[in-house]
Scaffold this motif. Structure first.
Motif, short mmCIF file in Angstrom:
data_model
loop_
_atom_site.label_atom_id
_atom_site.label_comp_id
_atom_site.label_asym_id
_atom_site.label_seq_id
_atom_site.Cartn_x
_atom_site.Cartn_y
_atom_site.Cartn_z
N THR A 119 0.85 -1.18 0.00
CA THR A 119 0.00 0.00 0.00
C THR A 119 0.89 1.23 0.00
OG1 THR A 119 -0.06 0.17 2.41
CG2 THR A 119 -1.71 -1.27 1.37
N ASP A 120 0.29 2.40 -0.29
CA ASP A 120 1.07 3.64 -0.27
C ASP A 120 1.75 3.83 1.09
OD1 ASP A 120 -0.20 3.79 -2.68
OD2 ASP A 120 -0.81 5.89 -2.46
N LEU A 180 6.55 8.34 -4.71
CA LEU A 180 7.62 8.19 -3.73
C LEU A 180 8.89 8.91 -4.18
CD1 LEU A 180 7.16 4.49 -2.62
CD2 LEU A 180 6.85 6.53 -1.24
N GLU A 181 9.15 8.86 -5.49
CA GLU A 181 10.33 9.57 -6.00
C GLU A 181 10.20 11.06 -5.76
OE1 GLU A 181 13.16 9.63 -9.93
OE2 GLU A 181 11.71 8.03 -9.59
N VAL A 204 5.85 3.93 1.74
CA VAL A 204 6.48 5.10 2.37
C VAL A 204 7.25 4.67 3.60
CG1 VAL A 204 6.02 7.24 3.62
CG2 VAL A 204 4.84 6.79 1.48
N ALA A 205 6.67 3.77 4.40
CA ALA A 205 7.34 3.30 5.61
C ALA A 205 8.66 2.61 5.28
CB ALA A 205 6.42 2.34 6.37
N LEU A 225 14.51 3.17 5.21
CA LEU A 225 15.87 2.99 4.70
C LEU A 225 16.66 4.29 4.73
CD1 LEU A 225 15.30 0.65 1.61
CD2 LEU A 225 16.66 0.12 3.63
N VAL A 226 16.03 5.35 4.22
CA VAL A 226 16.73 6.64 4.14
C VAL A 226 17.01 7.21 5.52
CG1 VAL A 226 16.57 9.01 3.31
CG2 VAL A 226 15.77 7.13 1.86
N ALA A 227 15.98 7.26 6.37
CA ALA A 227 16.15 7.84 7.70
C ALA A 227 17.07 6.98 8.56
CB ALA A 227 14.79 8.00 8.37
N GLY A 228 16.95 5.65 8.42
CA GLY A 228 17.81 4.76 9.20
C GLY A 228 19.27 4.92 8.82
N ARG A 229 19.52 5.13 7.52
CA ARG A 229 20.89 5.35 7.08
C ARG A 229 21.43 6.66 7.65
NH1 ARG A 229 25.75 3.54 6.09
NH2 ARG A 229 26.92 4.95 4.76
#
Length: 318
Positions: A75-76, A121-122, A80-81, A86-90
């Motif tokens: 789902t959307d 998302l992009e 997003v989650a 991935l981005v925030a965790g990095r």
């Protein structure tokens, strides 16, 4: 080197790029021999992935015409989650993989999402920004982290090779009670055979890990994160600091960054705060942030540093 399952998935990824891939090319890219490539092809066929064998001078392997991997059904909100995780965790330093691995995973996820959702998302990722700076992170070996987690789940001792802060290597057996992420680093906390104590070890300093026979029980009520913070507060640095602060212990503790200090109430209505520091630059900000009267007990150099800083601030305010 990657395990066979990882190479089989890598083979599928190559074939999805289209065209006929010669066996020699596949062997070179997967870093295996041609016989192993043929075995991996058989694994894909067993998984109902239609792989055609093309004979002749320009032969090799290709996916059957018209075959496409099904889109990832998220789902959307789920997509997003995953991507923002991935981005925030990095950025926060808690993702153990390298930046290359995170970018590769993000690209693969985008590629299999439905076009409408991928485009949305992009747009989000291209225009999102963060106020917090990127936190430097260590990169423990993924296999080591997973082996320790396996041993913790099965309540089995794990033998590790460990390189300490001073660079000395050692071998020890640990009963892993918990795994904790803190300030861009991963730690395993548990009973240590070498010292006979419960200790915390940075996973990126573990050079190898292997499960041992036996079993253990985690002490009732044991909190790995709380124990790690206590361990970090006791880590020996250049300066040993002791400060008496007017207030209650819980209130003072709540105003301190986690894991830097030991806080104990005294009988005269003050609280003694002890911590260690390699440099002085950050200490005044921590003490001022307590928003309470304080008296430096030791070392004398900290009192001198605070006086010098106070004079500079007074001069700047004139």
């Amino acid at each position: 080197m990657p395990r066979p399952a990882a190479r089989v998935l890598a083979l599928l990824e190559i074939l999805q790029g289209g065209g006929t891939r010669p066996t020699a090319e596949l062997a070179e890219r997967l870093e295996v021999d041609e016989r192993t490539v043929r075995r991996y092809i058989e694994h894909l066929v067993d998984l109902d992935v239609p792989v055609d064998s093309v004979r002749g001078r320009y032969g090799g392997y290709r996916l059957a015409p018209g075959y496409r991997m099904p889109p990832l059904m998220l789902t959307d909100e789920e997509a997003v989650a995953v991507l923002l995780g991935l981005v925030a965790g990095r950025r926060a330093g808690v993702v153990t993989a390298s930046a290359t691995a995170v970018e590769s995973a993000t690209a693969k996820l985008r590629r299999v999402l439905p076009k409408r959702l991928a485009a949305r998302l992009e747009a989000l990722l291209d225009n999102a920004d963060f106020t917090a700076p990127v936190r430097p992170a260590t990169h423990p070996e993924t296999e080591v982290l997973l082996r320790v987690a396996d041993a913790m789940r099965d309540r089995r001792p794990v033998e590790i090779g460990y390189t300490g802060r001073e660079g000395r290597s050692s071998e020890r057996v640990v009963h892993p009670y918990g795994i904790v992420a803190h300030s861009g680093k991963w730690y395993v906390t548990g009973a240590d055979s070498a010292s006979g104590e419960v200790r915390s070890f940075r996973v990126d300093r573990i050079t190898r890990a292997a499960a041992r026979e036996g079993a253990f029980e985690v002490p009732e009520g044991f909190d790995p994160a709380a124990h790690l913070l206590e361990d970090l507060a006791r880590t020996p640095w250049r300066h040993q600091v002791s400060v008496r602060v007017r207030g209650d212990a819980e209130g003072i503790r709540s105003r301190l960054p986690p894991g830097i200090a030991r806080v104990n109430a005294t009988e005269d209505g003050w609280v003694r705060v002890r911590f260690q520091a390699e440099r002085w630059e950050w200490v005044p900000g921590v003490l001022i942030g307590l928003d309470a009267r304080f008296v430096v007990e030791e070392p004398p150099e900290l009192r001198d540093h605070l006086r010098t800083l106070a004079h500079r601030l007074l001069e700047a305010s004139e």
